[in-house]
Design a protein around this motif. Structure first.
Motif, PDB file in Angstrom:
ATOM      1  N   GLN A 174       0.810  -1.222   0.000  1.00 54.09           N
ATOM      2  CA  GLN A 174       0.000   0.000   0.000  1.00 54.09           C
ATOM      3  C   GLN A 174       0.842   1.270   0.000  1.00 54.09           C
ATOM      4  O   GLN A 174       0.490   2.243  -0.652  1.00 54.09           O
ATOM      5  N   SER A 175       1.950   1.263   0.682  1.00 58.49           N
ATOM      6  CA  SER A 175       2.747   2.482   0.762  1.00 58.49           C
ATOM      7  C   SER A 175       3.555   2.665  -0.515  1.00 58.49           C
ATOM      8  O   SER A 175       3.882   1.709  -1.222  1.00 58.49           O
ATOM      9  N   LEU A 176       3.907   3.921  -0.802  1.00 59.13           N
ATOM     10  CA  LEU A 176       4.679   4.226  -2.005  1.00 59.13           C
ATOM     11  C   LEU A 176       6.069   3.593  -1.919  1.00 59.13           C
ATOM     12  O   LEU A 176       6.598   3.100  -2.937  1.00 59.13           O
ATOM     13  N   GLN A 177       6.630   3.562  -0.730  1.00 57.80           N
ATOM     14  CA  GLN A 177       7.960   2.972  -0.573  1.00 57.80           C
ATOM     15  C   GLN A 177       7.942   1.484  -0.905  1.00 57.80           C
ATOM     16  O   GLN A 177       8.833   0.978  -1.605  1.00 57.80           O
ATOM     17  N   ASP A 178       6.923   0.773  -0.424  1.00 56.94           N
ATOM     18  CA  ASP A 178       6.828  -0.663  -0.709  1.00 56.94           C
ATOM     19  C   ASP A 178       6.592  -0.915  -2.199  1.00 56.94           C
ATOM     20  O   ASP A 178       7.148  -1.857  -2.774  1.00 56.94           O
ATOM     21  N   LYS A 179       5.789  -0.087  -2.822  1.00 54.98           N
ATOM     22  CA  LYS A 179       5.503  -0.273  -4.243  1.00 54.98           C
ATOM     23  C   LYS A 179       6.751  -0.046  -5.088  1.00 54.98           C
ATOM     24  O   LYS A 179       7.029  -0.811  -6.031  1.00 54.98           O
ATOM     25  N   MET A 180       7.506   0.980  -4.767  1.00 60.22           N
ATOM     26  CA  MET A 180       8.721   1.242  -5.532  1.00 60.22           C
ATOM     27  C   MET A 180       9.783   0.176  -5.278  1.00 60.22           C
ATOM     28  O   MET A 180      10.539  -0.190  -6.174  1.00 60.22           O
ATOM     29  N   LEU A 181       9.848  -0.322  -4.046  1.00 61.70           N
ATOM     30  CA  LEU A 181      10.776  -1.409  -3.741  1.00 61.70           C
ATOM     31  C   LEU A 181      10.389  -2.664  -4.517  1.00 61.70           C
ATOM     32  O   LEU A 181      11.265  -3.390  -5.017  1.00 61.70           O
ATOM     33  N   GLY A 192      10.748  -9.347 -18.065  1.00 66.41           N
ATOM     34  CA  GLY A 192       9.910  -8.285 -18.618  1.00 66.41           C
ATOM     35  C   GLY A 192       8.440  -8.447 -18.289  1.00 66.41           C
ATOM     36  O   GLY A 192       7.734  -7.453 -18.070  1.00 66.41           O
ATOM     37  N   ASN A 193       7.942  -9.684 -18.246  1.00 63.85           N
ATOM     38  CA  ASN A 193       6.527  -9.906 -17.939  1.00 63.85           C
ATOM     39  C   ASN A 193       6.196  -9.465 -16.509  1.00 63.85           C
ATOM     40  O   ASN A 193       5.149  -8.856 -16.268  1.00 63.85           O
ATOM     41  N   ILE A 194       7.085  -9.772 -15.592  1.00 62.66           N
ATOM     42  CA  ILE A 194       6.836  -9.386 -14.197  1.00 62.66           C
ATOM     43  C   ILE A 194       6.944  -7.874 -14.042  1.00 62.66           C
ATOM     44  O   ILE A 194       6.140  -7.248 -13.333  1.00 62.66           O
ATOM     45  N   ILE A 195       7.910  -7.264 -14.718  1.00 62.49           N
ATOM     46  CA  ILE A 195       8.039  -5.797 -14.654  1.00 62.49           C
ATOM     47  C   ILE A 195       6.765  -5.139 -15.180  1.00 62.49           C
ATOM     48  O   ILE A 195       6.234  -4.198 -14.581  1.00 62.49           O
ATOM     49  N   THR A 196       6.256  -5.638 -16.300  1.00 59.11           N
ATOM     50  CA  THR A 196       5.029  -5.074 -16.867  1.00 59.11           C
ATOM     51  C   THR A 196       3.849  -5.281 -15.932  1.00 59.11           C
ATOM     52  O   THR A 196       3.001  -4.392 -15.779  1.00 59.11           O
ATOM     53  N   ALA A 197       3.767  -6.451 -15.305  1.00 52.80           N
ATOM     54  CA  ALA A 197       2.663  -6.716 -14.368  1.00 52.80           C
ATOM     55  C   ALA A 197       2.700  -5.754 -13.184  1.00 52.80           C
ATOM     56  O   ALA A 197       1.657  -5.230 -12.754  1.00 52.80           O
ATOM     57  N   ILE A 198       3.907  -5.496 -12.656  1.00 50.63           N
ATOM     58  CA  ILE A 198       4.023  -4.554 -11.540  1.00 50.63           C
ATOM     59  C   ILE A 198       3.639  -3.149 -11.995  1.00 50.63           C
ATOM     60  O   ILE A 198       2.955  -2.406 -11.277  1.00 50.63           O
ATOM     61  N   LEU A 199       4.064  -2.768 -13.199  1.00 50.62           N
ATOM     62  CA  LEU A 199       3.738  -1.431 -13.712  1.00 50.62           C
ATOM     63  C   LEU A 199       2.234  -1.262 -13.910  1.00 50.62           C
ATOM     64  O   LEU A 199       1.687  -0.182 -13.676  1.00 50.62           O
ATOM     65  N   ILE A 200       1.561  -2.298 -14.353  1.00 51.04           N
ATOM     66  CA  ILE A 200       0.100  -2.221 -14.508  1.00 51.04           C
ATOM     67  C   ILE A 200      -0.566  -2.000 -13.152  1.00 51.04           C
ATOM     68  O   ILE A 200      -1.513  -1.209 -13.021  1.00 51.04           O
ATOM     69  N   PHE A 212       4.783   9.005 -12.825  1.00 52.44           N
ATOM     70  CA  PHE A 212       5.738   9.593 -13.767  1.00 52.44           C
ATOM     71  C   PHE A 212       6.988  10.095 -13.039  1.00 52.44           C
ATOM     72  O   PHE A 212       8.110   9.929 -13.521  1.00 52.44           O
ATOM     73  N   ARG A 213       6.789  10.709 -11.865  1.00 53.39           N
ATOM     74  CA  ARG A 213       7.915  11.230 -11.109  1.00 53.39           C
ATOM     75  C   ARG A 213       8.841  10.113 -10.647  1.00 53.39           C
ATOM     76  O   ARG A 213      10.066  10.263 -10.668  1.00 53.39           O
ATOM     77  N   GLU A 214       8.268   9.000 -10.243  1.00 54.95           N
ATOM     78  CA  GLU A 214       9.083   7.890  -9.755  1.00 54.95           C
ATOM     79  C   GLU A 214       9.798   7.158 -10.888  1.00 54.95           C
ATOM     80  O   GLU A 214      10.843   6.550 -10.675  1.00 54.95           O
ATOM     81  N   LEU A 215       9.236   7.207 -12.103  1.00 52.91           N
ATOM     82  CA  LEU A 215       9.852   6.506 -13.228  1.00 52.91           C
ATOM     83  C   LEU A 215      11.001   7.281 -13.860  1.00 52.91           C
ATOM     84  O   LEU A 215      11.725   6.724 -14.695  1.00 52.91           O
ATOM     85  N   VAL A 216      11.169   8.538 -13.481  1.00 54.75           N
ATOM     86  CA  VAL A 216      12.220   9.367 -14.093  1.00 54.75           C
ATOM     87  C   VAL A 216      13.591   8.747 -13.874  1.00 54.75           C
ATOM     88  O   VAL A 216      14.423   8.682 -14.785  1.00 54.75           O
ATOM     89  N   GLY A 217      13.882   8.273 -12.683  1.00 53.51           N
ATOM     90  CA  GLY A 217      15.195   7.713 -12.391  1.00 53.51           C
ATOM     91  C   GLY A 217      15.299   6.225 -12.611  1.00 53.51           C
ATOM     92  O   GLY A 217      16.307   5.623 -12.225  1.00 53.51           O
ATOM     93  N   ARG A 218      14.290   5.615 -13.194  1.00 54.10           N
ATOM     94  CA  ARG A 218      14.287   4.162 -13.428  1.00 54.10           C
ATOM     95  C   ARG A 218      14.140   3.909 -14.936  1.00 54.10           C
ATOM     96  O   ARG A 218      13.030   3.725 -15.441  1.00 54.10           O
ATOM     97  N   GLU A 219      15.259   3.907 -15.658  1.00 49.19           N
ATOM     98  CA  GLU A 219      15.240   3.839 -17.116  1.00 49.19           C
ATOM     99  C   GLU A 219      14.627   2.538 -17.628  1.00 49.19           C
ATOM    100  O   GLU A 219      13.840   2.537 -18.570  1.00 49.19           O
ATOM    101  N   THR A 220      14.999   1.421 -17.009  1.00 50.22           N
ATOM    102  CA  THR A 220      14.483   0.126 -17.481  1.00 50.22           C
ATOM    103  C   THR A 220      12.976   0.048 -17.324  1.00 50.22           C
ATOM    104  O   THR A 220      12.256  -0.336 -18.256  1.00 50.22           O
ATOM    105  N   ALA A 221      12.492   0.416 -16.150  1.00 52.70           N
ATOM    106  CA  ALA A 221      11.045   0.392 -15.926  1.00 52.70           C
ATOM    107  C   ALA A 221      10.336   1.392 -16.833  1.00 52.70           C
ATOM    108  O   ALA A 221       9.234   1.119 -17.330  1.00 52.70           O
ATOM    109  N   LEU A 222      10.975   2.538 -17.082  1.00 54.25           N
ATOM    110  CA  LEU A 222      10.369   3.549 -17.949  1.00 54.25           C
ATOM    111  C   LEU A 222      10.234   3.036 -19.378  1.00 54.25           C
ATOM    112  O   LEU A 222       9.201   3.243 -20.023  1.00 54.25           O
ATOM    113  N   ARG A 223      11.264   2.348 -19.882  1.00 54.12           N
ATOM    114  CA  ARG A 223      11.175   1.791 -21.238  1.00 54.12           C
ATOM    115  C   ARG A 223      10.073   0.749 -21.337  1.00 54.12           C
ATOM    116  O   ARG A 223       9.331   0.715 -22.326  1.00 54.12           O
ATOM    117  N   HIS A 224       9.940  -0.082 -20.320  1.00 58.22           N
ATOM    118  CA  HIS A 224       8.863  -1.078 -20.318  1.00 58.22           C
ATOM    119  C   HIS A 224       7.491  -0.401 -20.288  1.00 58.22           C
ATOM    120  O   HIS A 224       6.555  -0.844 -20.966  1.00 58.22           O
TER     121      HIS A 224
END
Length: 491
Positions: A174-181, A192-200, A212-224
């Motif tokens: 639920q927390s933003l920290q846990d989600k980003m972790l 890639g499938n798991i990364i996409t599932a988490i992003l959804i 969008f703010r959290e994805l700025v420093g995460r290039e791999t996740a941003l490309r996915h």
């Protein structure tokens, strides 16, 4: 009267059962039932006499008046009639229970036997009036199967379970920290499938500004995420993402791509005109400008050629009717079309090949090959020859090609050029061995004979003469060359 009594005794004594039924027998089933009933009544009477000394229990062994006994009694009253199941694990009744006082069945009806063929009593027939219901036990899944779904896994353990194909719940993060972790652990797993599932999940549970703010420093996740939005067709979200990231060129290209969904050519031209002001890179801006100019010119050429073809004013449209529209065709296809139908038009017209070459700054080699293919298709050999003819400052003409003459010969041969035309370009080959090979390939006999003559190779010339009949023109020409006394043969 005594005789009738004797006949009755004989009837009962002659029964086919081994033990005859008599009313006087003391050890019959009815007598035993009455004794059992008396014993039960005596126990009841004994319990009523001294309630303090006797503890009353139910048939299940539980004390009457206890909490568990009260719960079961309440449940049995709320249960529908005929439902003999208990609250716990369902039991199968092995024998019918005795009817209550208000039952419609009598005591004798329980022992009413029906004799089947052969004299065997059927217990199912004896209790046919009593409804029998069997219950199968309800089997539940073992708790270990629910473990991966309900357990309190850490982000690392959750990603591991997802890699194993287990069903996990992401809602507990639920927390933003846990989600980003959780997202970072998915990226570390390189799946890639798991990364996409988490992003959804993050897209559904977070507002887009935070995501969008959290994805700025995460290039791999941003490309996915960008790839996912493109595949799912969420253009509006993708535009918002590019704006938030400051990627104006990507935003402009995404808007420009929208022209592919516009079927009407005039509306597409107008849309491309609006795209000219978008913040493209210099190279992309030039491409968009050329696209708009080309489509605008194609619309003009298409309307004019439709009218000319319909009225029959041009001979080339009669000989070679158009098979497709020129609209939305590539630049090289448009140039080929122009060289095919409008080759002789002045440079000032939109459909002139020279105008197209100048407007779009085409390279000489690209223009030359396209024009050569178009004019060779029409068998316009004079136009083909003019493509190679150049004049120097002294006024002398010379044949020159921006491409190798070997490639020119392949194009001409593919369009069924006559031998006389092919011989001209075979002679322009500077390599002697290549010239002989190409002459053999295209059957340019005069070129081969003249080459052997110029190289004074009498042996090769004699061998080549044997391939022709003595009456053929080639055989006679070779004989004349061999009889020439002025040639000094080297072999």
């Amino acid at each position: 009267m005594s005789r009738a009594k004797a006949d009755e005794d004989d009837y009962w004594n002659s029964s086919k059962f081994t033990l005859a039924f008599t009313f006087d027998e003391e050890d019959d089933d009815y007598t035993r039932l009455k004794e059992s009933k008396k014993a039960v009544n005596s126990i009841s009477a004994l319990a009523d006499e001294d309630d303090d000394d006797v503890e009353k229990v139910s048939w299940s062994g539980e004390p009457v008046g206890s909490i568990s006994w009260s719960v079961k009694e309440t449940a049995s009253k709320l249960r529908p009639a005929g439902d003999s199941r208990e609250l716990g694990f369902p039991k199968i009744s092995a024998s019918p229970s005795l009817p209550k006082n208000n039952s419609v069945y009598s005591l004798s009806s329980l022992f009413k036997a029906k004799t089947k063929v052969g004299g065997i009593l059927s217990s199912s027939d004896s209790f046919s009036d009593t409804p029998a219901r069997h219950y199968a036990p309800e089997l539940r899944k073992p708790k270990c199967e629910y473990k991966d779904y309900i357990s309190n896994w850490s982000p690392q353990e959750t990603i591991l379970k997802m890699q194993q194909g287990k069903v996990v719940s992401l809602e507990r993060f639920q927390s933003l920290q846990d989600k980003m972790l959780l997202l970072d652990k998915a990226v570390d797993g390189h799946d890639g499938n798991i990364i996409t599932a988490i992003l959804i999940y993050l897209k559904r549970s977070l507002c887009k500004e935070v995501l969008f703010r959290e994805l700025v420093g995460r290039e791999t996740a941003l490309r996915h995420y960008i790839h996912y939005l493109k595949e799912s067709g969420e253009q509006k979200v993708l535009l918002d993402l590019f704006r938030a990231l400051g990627r104006t060129e990507d935003e402009a290209l995404l808007q420009y791509k929208h022209h592919l969904t516009i079927p009407d050519e005039n509306k597409r031209r107008d849309f491309l005109k609006t795209c000219l002001g978008l913040p493209f890179s210099p190279e992309d801006a030039l491409h968009v400008q050329d696209h708009y100019t080309l489509l605008e010119r194609q619309i003009i050429i298409e309307e004019n050629d439709k009218r000319v073809e319909r009225t029959g004013q041009s001979d080339v449209f009669k000989r070679f009717p158009r098979k497709a529209s020129i609209l939305n065709m590539p630049l090289v296809t448009t140039l080929y079309y122009s060289c095919f139908y409008h080759y002789s038009e002045p440079e000032g017209t939109y459909s002139s090949p020279a105008n197209i070459r100048r407007t779009f700054k085409l390279a000489e080699k690209q223009y030359f090959l396209t024009a050569l293919a178009a004019r060779a298709k029409l068998k316009a050999w004079t136009d083909v020859d003019s493509l190679f003819t150049t004049r120097n400052w002294l006024g002398f003409t010379k044949k020159k090609s921006p491409v190798a003459f070997q490639r020119v010969l392949d194009i001409l041969h593919k369009n069924n050029a006559p031998v006389q035309v092919l011989e001209v370009y075979v002679n322009l080959l500077e390599d002697l061995e290549l010239k002989i090979n190409m002459a053999h390939k295209f059957k340019c006999h005069d070129v081969i004979i003249n080459t052997y003559r110029d190289t004074k190779d009498k042996k090769q010339l004699l061998g080549y003469q044997k391939k022709f009949d003595m009456s053929s023109a080639e055989h006679k020409k070779i004989a004349d060359v061999l009889n020439n006394s002025q040639i000094r043969w080297k072999n």
